[in-house]
Design a protein around this motif. Structure first.
Motif: not given
Length: 204
Positions: A72-78
């Motif tokens: 549910l979340r990209a590694k960079d948080g974007s």
């Protein structure tokens, strides 16, 4: 005023006041399938599990990350996904998005040049059988719509009948600025990983 995106149309991410969009949401709204009961009496509702997903690629079109119901979340948080909706609207169109992917364009890793959005029918129910399904791109959050930037109807077209996968569109970076390419094309893929591969090969 919202733009009704046409297939293949490329638009800059600019608000009506001329400023650039930084935080955008891609929302998907769809309905359950209505089926006639035995001998034509009454109707029943069949849940529809559509899955909105996002794939991030670098300038060389190499896959960096995938955001979907299992991540549910990209590694960079974007990029963030609101979570898996397993049924769609069971009681008619409530006008609300069933799944929302939020993108903070200012937080995307400099290595990312493409952010692609896909839709897959998890149980293999073809798009032509779904009563309504639409995408909208807007500034705001999953619970607050500030300004609808673009809307795109993906249900009322014969070309989607018989398909269970499609490419919605791609954000892409050009001369340091983000733009959006409305694609809206069905693919012959059955599963998400196949659709991601198709995007990398044909749509960036």
């Amino acid at each position: 005023m919202a733009i009704n995106l046409q297939k293949g149309q490329r638009i800059s991410l600019e608000k009506s006041n001329g400023s650039k969009l930084q935080s955008v949401c891609v929302g998907i709204n769809w309905g359950a399938i209505e089926k006639k009961g035995l001998f034509g009496f009454g109707t029943t509702k069949e849940a529809v599990d559509l899955d909105a997903s996002c794939a991030l690629f670098d300038e060389s079109k190499r896959l960096i990350d995938v955001v979907y119901f299992g991540n549910l979340r990209a590694k960079d948080g974007s990029v963030r996904h609101s979570g898996d909706d397993l049924t769609g609207d069971m009681d008619g169109n409530d006008g609300l998005d069933n799944e929302v992917i939020t993108v903070d364009l200012s937080a995307i890793s400099p290595a990312v040049s493409y952010v692609a959005f896909m839709l897959n029918s998890f149980r293999g129910q073809d798009f032509g059988s779904i009563p309504f399904a639409s995408i909208r791109i807007y500034e705001g959050t999953p619970i607050r719509v500030n300004e609808v930037f673009a809307s795109y109807d993906i249900a009322h077209s014969k070309e989607f009948a018989g398909h269970v996968s499609m490419v919605l569109g791609v954000f892409y970076k050009k001369n340091g600025e983000w733009k959006f390419n409305a694609i809206g094309e069905p693919t012959r893929d059955r599963k998400l990983e196949e659709t991601v591969r198709t995007v990398g090969q044909n749509y960036l």
